[in-house]
Design an enzyme around this catalytic site. Structure first.
Site, PDB file in Angstrom:
ATOM      1  CE  LYS A 175      -2.577   8.431   2.264  1.00 56.33           C
ATOM      2  NZ  LYS A 175      -1.833   8.048   3.481  1.00 56.33           N
ATOM      3  CD  GLU A 250       6.888   4.054 -10.744  1.00 56.15           C
ATOM      4  OE1 GLU A 250       7.551   3.005 -10.646  1.00 56.15           O
ATOM      5  OE2 GLU A 250       6.914   4.768 -11.758  1.00 56.15           O
ATOM      6  CB  CYS A 284       9.458  -1.335  -5.040  1.00 55.32           C
ATOM      7  SG  CYS A 284      10.522  -0.043  -5.671  1.00 55.32           S
ATOM      8  CD  GLU A 383       6.462  -6.053  -2.902  1.00 60.80           C
ATOM      9  OE1 GLU A 383       5.296  -5.716  -2.627  1.00 60.80           O
ATOM     10  OE2 GLU A 383       7.286  -5.295  -3.434  1.00 60.80           O
TER      11      GLU A 383
HETATM   12  P1  NAD Z   1       0.297   0.578   0.517  1.00 59.49           P
HETATM   13  O1  NAD Z   1      -0.236   0.260  -0.840  1.00 59.49           O
HETATM   14  O2  NAD Z   1      -0.277  -0.085   1.683  1.00 59.49           O
HETATM   15  O3  NAD Z   1       0.144   2.148   0.808  1.00 59.49           O
HETATM   16  C1  NAD Z   1       0.715   3.131  -0.026  1.00 59.49           C
HETATM   17  C2  NAD Z   1      -0.027   4.438   0.173  1.00 59.49           C
HETATM   18  O4  NAD Z   1      -1.354   4.301  -0.303  1.00 59.49           O
HETATM   19  C3  NAD Z   1      -0.147   4.870   1.628  1.00 59.49           C
HETATM   20  O5  NAD Z   1       0.026   6.269   1.707  1.00 59.49           O
HETATM   21  C4  NAD Z   1      -1.572   4.479   1.978  1.00 59.49           C
HETATM   22  O6  NAD Z   1      -2.122   5.241   3.013  1.00 59.49           O
HETATM   23  C5  NAD Z   1      -2.271   4.769   0.667  1.00 59.49           C
HETATM   24  N1  NAD Z   1      -3.548   4.073   0.461  1.00 59.49           N
HETATM   25  C6  NAD Z   1      -3.918   2.851   0.923  1.00 59.49           C
HETATM   26  N2  NAD Z   1      -5.183   2.566   0.532  1.00 59.49           N
HETATM   27  C7  NAD Z   1      -5.612   3.624  -0.206  1.00 59.49           C
HETATM   28  C8  NAD Z   1      -6.825   3.922  -0.890  1.00 59.49           C
HETATM   29  N3  NAD Z   1      -7.850   3.076  -0.913  1.00 59.49           N
HETATM   30  N4  NAD Z   1      -6.921   5.093  -1.544  1.00 59.49           N
HETATM   31  C9  NAD Z   1      -5.894   5.971  -1.542  1.00 59.49           C
HETATM   32  N5  NAD Z   1      -4.723   5.747  -0.899  1.00 59.49           N
HETATM   33  C10 NAD Z   1      -4.582   4.584  -0.243  1.00 59.49           C
HETATM   34  O7  NAD Z   1       1.859   0.374   0.374  1.00 59.49           O
HETATM   35  P2  NAD Z   1       2.936   0.409   1.538  1.00 59.49           P
HETATM   36  O8  NAD Z   1       2.735  -0.808   2.357  1.00 59.49           O
HETATM   37  O9  NAD Z   1       2.908   1.757   2.161  1.00 59.49           O
HETATM   38  O10 NAD Z   1       4.288   0.291   0.697  1.00 59.49           O
HETATM   39  C11 NAD Z   1       4.874  -0.903   0.332  1.00 59.49           C
HETATM   40  C12 NAD Z   1       4.560  -1.227  -1.116  1.00 59.49           C
HETATM   41  O11 NAD Z   1       4.997  -0.171  -1.960  1.00 59.49           O
HETATM   42  C13 NAD Z   1       5.296  -2.462  -1.603  1.00 59.49           C
HETATM   43  O12 NAD Z   1       4.422  -3.259  -2.354  1.00 59.49           O
HETATM   44  C14 NAD Z   1       6.369  -1.890  -2.509  1.00 59.49           C
HETATM   45  O13 NAD Z   1       6.808  -2.772  -3.495  1.00 59.49           O
HETATM   46  C15 NAD Z   1       5.693  -0.709  -3.077  1.00 59.49           C
HETATM   47  N6  NAD Z   1       6.674   0.242  -3.609  1.00 59.49           N
HETATM   48  C16 NAD Z   1       6.812   0.379  -4.973  1.00 59.49           C
HETATM   49  C17 NAD Z   1       7.778   1.240  -5.500  1.00 59.49           C
HETATM   50  C18 NAD Z   1       7.964   1.388  -6.997  1.00 59.49           C
HETATM   51  O14 NAD Z   1       8.592   2.362  -7.425  1.00 59.49           O
HETATM   52  N7  NAD Z   1       7.473   0.476  -7.817  1.00 59.49           N
HETATM   53  C19 NAD Z   1       8.589   1.967  -4.638  1.00 59.49           C
HETATM   54  C20 NAD Z   1       8.432   1.785  -3.249  1.00 59.49           C
HETATM   55  C21 NAD Z   1       7.465   0.930  -2.751  1.00 59.49           C
END
Ligand code: NAD
Length: 491
Positions: A175, A250, A284, A383
């Protein structure tokens, strides 16, 4: 431009009947297309398709050479489609096209090649110390993986999860972010074009709390690999935890980039700019807290500002562009809000903090730099996820390590010094899953990449993925007929 679908199940596109979700080009604010949230019903179909593909062994039971061949064909297919895939990624995320092609798409292909090589060399363990038994420990694929990805690097991060999950014989349902699903959708099509059997990789598109939640809860999903925000990670891990599903998380970061006075100045300067402004600042692993030793601040800070002001901001499709738009209006407003928060909390706004680019539309933000005087300030702790650098000054190494470790996050740290002993001390003391010394971001796929503290649980990388996407089985074999106690036999 491709049209978003609600799902790809058993290799076929599907349309759902959930809420309509619009996908926007951050550079133009134009709607690229709309799709219906997949919802629980299509998640159920996708998970069942993945379960069937796993159960009948159409993929996991192939000889390893055939799986390796296919993973390499996928890599080649991605490389052949690099221009198309990069164009989709840029349109959907605002990532500059050159970065999308040279970093993200190239990395996506490499992920499949890496795991193709890796699975040809794995082995189990044999314990032969016990005189009457040989004990083998082997690994088998777990089953169906639920893969949930964010919007900031959809193709590269999605490819990492897909390559790792299927390399070890699992089936999966991915997803992507509802905000940026197009690149991953095309990637899943490319996997099928390369010859991946139907049902091994399925896709569902939709909202996190609807489609994502249904995926995490589904009884046929055995494990969950998540990349995204820390708050979402907590929710997903608790839902998965109730069902005892293994997860990798992650999550976010607020990584320290420490510039000691013993650094190679020009290199540290170049890398500090890359560390925060690459990928439009939405990484990230961004070096978003730049810690500068006070003795070189008079030289470093003006040089950093001068270069920041000269960063070429513009349409991500232009080859000269170094900074494109952030991914959404919400993200733009968040970055701008933090410029105001910095000032309200007593910091100095040194440059930026305004909408950027002389373009009529698009979510552009000027590269922004603030000087913080207290490491507890919100711009030092939260962040922000955009082209926003927070500078902090420190007096000596102990001061630097204290500030660097003084956040809830622990993803990566960057250290710049030519003093070997100081570098060795730094890697010892820094509380993060990765420490980069005299180098900007570097992903060594053989090594684990994962965060400490609120930045994550578990890791991705060769052996780390093997441990996550397989489960161990211990088999003990008698070396000779054993003398057994004869319960119940007449004496
Ligand atoms: P987000 O947490 O809003 O969403 C990530 C994914 O989770 C999306 O596909 C979203 O639809 C899904 N999601 C949201 N709520 C959910 C739930 N209740 N159940 C299941 N799935 C759900 O993150 P974002 O805004 O898309 O991405 C940015 C974040 O990702 C930043 O915090 C960044 O640091 C982090 N990130 C971390 C890494 C790493 O390797 N550590 C890499 C890239 C991004």
């Amino acid at each position: 431009m491709i049209q978003a679908v609600s799902a790809i199940i058993d290799g076929k596109p599907r349309q759902g009947s959930g809420a309509t979700i619009a996908i926007t080009d951050p550079a133009t604010e134009a709607t690229l297309c709309e799709f219906a949230d997949a919802g629980a019903a299509l998640v159920d179909e996708a998970a069942q398709a993945a379960r069937r593909a796993f159960a009948d062994g159409r993929w996991r039971s192939l000889p390893v050479e055939r799986r390796q061949d296919l993973l390499r064909r996928i890599a080649a297919r991605i490389e052949d489609a690099a221009d198309e895939l990069a164009a989709i990624e840029t349109a959907n995320t605002g990532i500059p096209l050159t970065q999308a092609k040279q970093r993200h798409v190239a990395r996506a292909g490499y992920n499949f090649r890496f795991f193709a090589d890796y699975i040809g060399q794995t082995s189990g363990t044999l314990y032969d110390q016990a005189p009457a038994h040989l004990t083998l420990v082997r690994r088998q694929p777990v089953g169906v993986a639920g893969l949930i990805a964010p919007w900031n690097a959809p193709v590269a991060l999605g490819a990492m999860k897909l390559a790792a999950a299927i390399a070890f014989g699992n089936s999966c349902v991915i997803k992507p972010s509802e905000q940026a699903p197009l690149g991953v959708q095309r990637l899943v099509e490319l996997l099928h074009e390369a010859g991946l059997p139907d049902g091994v990789v399925n896709l569902v598109n939709g909202l996190g709390h609807v489609t994502g939640d249904a995926l995490v809860r589904h009884a046929d999903v055995d494990l969950v690999s998540f990349t995204g925000g820390t708050t979402t990670g907590r929710v997903i891990q608790s839902v998965a935890g109730e069902r005892l599903k293994p997860t990798t998380m992650e999550l976010g970061g607020k990584s320290a980039n420490i510039i000691f006075d013993s650094a190679d100045f020009e290199r540290a300067l170049d890398a500090s700019l890359l560390g925060i402004f690459t990928n439009n600042g939405q990484q990230c692993l961004a070096g978003s807290r730049i810690l500068v030793q006070r003795s070189i601040a008079d030289r470093f800070v003006p040089a950093f500002l001068e270069r920041t002001r000269r960063i070429r901001i513009g349409a991500p499709t232009e080859s000269a562009t170094e900074l494109g738009p952030v991914a959404s209006a919400r993200q733009r407003d968040r970055v701008l809000d933090y410029a105001a928060i910095a000032v309200a909390d007593g910091g100095e706004l040194l440059t930026g903090g305004r909408r950027g680019a002389d373009l009529p539309r698009g979510y552009y933000v000027e590269p922004t730099v603030v000087l913080a005087h207290d490491p507890g300030m919100r711009v030092c702790q939260d962040e922000i996820f955009g082209p926003f650098a927070t500078l902090l000054l420190f007096d000596d190494p102990d001061d630097a390590f204290r500030i660097a470790n003084g956040t809830s996050f622990g993803l990566v740290s960057y250290v710049w010094t030519e003093d070997l002993h100081l570098a060795l001390r730094a890697q010892e003391l820094l509380e993060s899953g990765v420490v980069w010394i005299n180098t900007p971001m570097m992903r060594e796929l053989r090594a684990p990449f994962g965060g400490w503290k609120d930045s994550g649980v578990g890791a991705e990388g060769g052996a780390a993925c093997e441990a996550f996407y397989t489960r161990q089985k211990t088999i003990s074999i008698a070396r000779h007929p054993l003398a057994l106690a004869a319960l119940g036999r007449p004496r």
